[in-house]
Motif scaffolding. Structure first.
Motif, mmCIF file in Angstrom:
data_model
loop_
_atom_site.group_PDB
_atom_site.id
_atom_site.type_symbol
_atom_site.label_atom_id
_atom_site.label_comp_id
_atom_site.label_asym_id
_atom_site.label_seq_id
_atom_site.Cartn_x
_atom_site.Cartn_y
_atom_site.Cartn_z
ATOM 1 N N VAL A 176 42.506 53.343 30.254
ATOM 2 C CA VAL A 176 43.654 52.403 31.065
ATOM 3 C C VAL A 176 43.062 52.154 32.491
ATOM 4 N N ARG A 177 42.866 53.477 33.048
ATOM 5 C CA ARG A 177 42.250 53.681 34.500
ATOM 6 C C ARG A 177 40.882 52.802 34.553
ATOM 7 N N ARG A 178 39.893 52.779 33.623
ATOM 8 C CA ARG A 178 38.885 52.012 33.595
ATOM 9 C C ARG A 178 39.143 50.596 33.495
ATOM 10 N N ARG A 179 40.122 50.216 32.560
ATOM 11 C CA ARG A 179 40.420 48.709 32.558
ATOM 12 C C ARG A 179 40.807 48.335 33.815
ATOM 13 N N TYR A 180 41.848 48.885 34.400
ATOM 14 C CA TYR A 180 42.280 48.502 35.600
ATOM 15 C C TYR A 180 41.291 48.320 36.774
ATOM 16 N N ALA A 181 40.307 49.356 36.890
ATOM 17 C CA ALA A 181 39.249 49.301 37.726
ATOM 18 C C ALA A 181 38.504 47.970 37.466
ATOM 19 N N ARG A 182 38.044 47.691 36.239
ATOM 20 C CA ARG A 182 37.119 46.570 35.923
ATOM 21 C C ARG A 182 38.072 45.208 36.386
ATOM 22 N N TRP A 183 39.254 45.332 36.094
ATOM 23 C CA TRP A 183 40.111 44.180 36.632
ATOM 24 C C TRP A 183 40.184 44.118 38.061
ATOM 25 N N ASP A 184 40.105 44.881 38.804
ATOM 26 C CA ASP A 184 40.203 45.005 40.340
ATOM 27 C C ASP A 184 38.708 44.439 40.742
ATOM 28 N N GLN A 185 37.515 44.590 39.986
ATOM 29 C CA GLN A 185 36.199 44.147 40.227
ATOM 30 C C GLN A 185 36.145 42.723 40.022
ATOM 31 N N ALA A 186 36.850 42.266 38.888
ATOM 32 C CA ALA A 186 36.812 40.967 38.623
ATOM 33 C C ALA A 186 37.706 40.079 39.566
ATOM 34 N N TRP A 187 38.825 40.575 39.987
ATOM 35 C CA TRP A 187 39.612 39.895 40.820
ATOM 36 C C TRP A 187 38.981 39.490 42.332
ATOM 37 N N ASP A 188 38.225 40.900 42.696
ATOM 38 C CA ASP A 188 37.487 40.637 44.018
ATOM 39 C C ASP A 188 36.254 39.778 43.557
ATOM 40 N N LYS A 189 35.598 39.556 42.623
ATOM 41 C CA LYS A 189 34.858 38.401 42.573
ATOM 42 C C LYS A 189 35.235 37.355 42.420
ATOM 43 N N ALA A 190 36.284 37.169 42.251
ATOM 44 C CA ALA A 190 37.028 35.528 41.911
ATOM 45 C C ALA A 190 37.167 35.230 43.273
ATOM 46 N N GLY A 191 37.801 35.952 44.263
ATOM 47 C CA GLY A 191 37.643 35.758 45.666
ATOM 48 C C GLY A 191 39.182 35.221 45.998
ATOM 49 N N PRO A 192 39.790 35.108 47.048
ATOM 50 C CA PRO A 192 41.059 34.732 47.553
ATOM 51 C C PRO A 192 41.300 33.302 47.151
ATOM 52 N N ASP A 193 40.332 32.528 46.974
ATOM 53 C CA ASP A 193 40.563 31.153 46.631
ATOM 54 C C ASP A 193 40.863 30.872 45.123
ATOM 55 N N TRP A 194 40.730 31.810 44.315
ATOM 56 C CA TRP A 194 41.175 31.732 42.698
ATOM 57 C C TRP A 194 42.125 31.038 42.569
ATOM 58 N N GLY A 195 41.894 29.988 41.383
ATOM 59 C CA GLY A 195 42.877 29.109 40.952
ATOM 60 C C GLY A 195 43.242 27.732 41.761
ATOM 61 N N ARG A 196 42.571 27.614 42.796
ATOM 62 C CA ARG A 196 42.829 26.327 43.991
ATOM 63 C C ARG A 196 41.967 25.294 43.406
ATOM 64 N N THR A 197 42.267 24.029 43.138
ATOM 65 C CA THR A 197 41.716 22.823 42.745
ATOM 66 C C THR A 197 40.402 22.699 43.692
ATOM 67 N N GLY A 198 39.292 22.506 42.931
ATOM 68 C CA GLY A 198 37.986 22.283 43.639
ATOM 69 C C GLY A 198 37.262 23.428 44.289
ATOM 70 N N THR A 199 37.834 24.635 43.974
ATOM 71 C CA THR A 199 36.867 25.565 44.724
ATOM 72 C C THR A 199 35.844 26.069 43.763
ATOM 73 N N GLY A 200 34.856 26.441 44.254
ATOM 74 C CA GLY A 200 33.639 26.861 43.436
ATOM 75 C C GLY A 200 32.791 25.687 42.962
ATOM 76 N N SER A 201 33.149 24.340 43.335
ATOM 77 C CA SER A 201 32.372 23.000 42.558
ATOM 78 C C SER A 201 31.615 22.681 44.089
#
Length: 201
Positions: A176-201
């Motif tokens: 579970v700790r490894r899973r949470y660590a991977r989630w944190d890494q994935a969240w950091d890669k997505a960046g603070p603009d994750w989910g906003r319209t037009g980001t990454g395009s």
């Protein structure tokens, strides 16, 4: 129960992760180990304890002898004795000066606790001594030894089951700790603009 619930993760599910399947296999392995290893450990420990305790019973019965003692006179109760008003009937014993003959033929005299209600001079009672007449505790009986062996085996089985379950929980905690660590890494890669319209395009 958690181990059994972990088996449910094998059902077909598109959202089932590899770690969920690993936890299910771990739960199955823990369940099998508990069902097989715990009884085997309990049986081995109980058998070894039974052999050792029964050997002790035989040795004690060979070394300890029941002899007849004769009351010489009643002694004053020791200040360390229990309060007679609060003692149970089982605890009520009187201190007496008694004579007895050891199995080797030597005569002995000394203070002993007699299980007599009102000891009088000349009353007889039985005490346990060694071969030389020294007072000893009552020898262990076979039934009590068997009970102790069963309890030792049961305790060993519980200990093995607890160790297996504790190991399973520790492994799951690391997963579970490894899973949470991977989630944190994935969240950091997505960046603070994750989910906003037009980001990454």
């Amino acid at each position: 129960m958690r181990a059994i619930r972990g088996l449910w993760r094998w059902r077909r599910n598109p959202l089932c992760r590899a770690t969920d399947l690993a936890e299910a296999w771990l739960a199955l392995a823990a369940l099998v180990l508990i069902l097989l290893a715990a009884p085997v450990a309990g049986s081995l420990v109980g058998g070894a304890a039974e052999d050792a305790l029964q050997a002790s019973v035989r040795e004690q019965h060979e070394a300890r002898h029941l002899v007849t003692a004769t009351v010489v006179r009643k002694l004053d109760p020791s200040p360390l004795d229990a309060d007679p008003e609060t003692s149970t009937g089982r605890d009520l014993r009187n201190r007496v000066l008694a004579d007895w003959t050891a199995p080797d033929g030597t005569a002995h005299q000394g203070p002993v606790l007699a299980g007599l209600k009102d000891p009088q001079q000349g009353d007889k009672f039985r005490i346990w001594t060694d071969r030389h007449g020294q007072m000893v505790a009552r020898p262990l009986d076979s039934a009590t030894a068997s009970t102790h062996a069963v309890l030792a085996g049961f305790g060993a089985a519980l200990a093995v089951g607890g160790l297996v379950e504790g190991g399973r929980r520790l492994i799951v905690w690391h997963m579970v700790r490894r899973r949470y660590a991977r989630w944190d890494q994935a969240w950091d890669k997505a960046g603070p603009d994750w989910g906003r319209t037009g980001t990454g395009s």
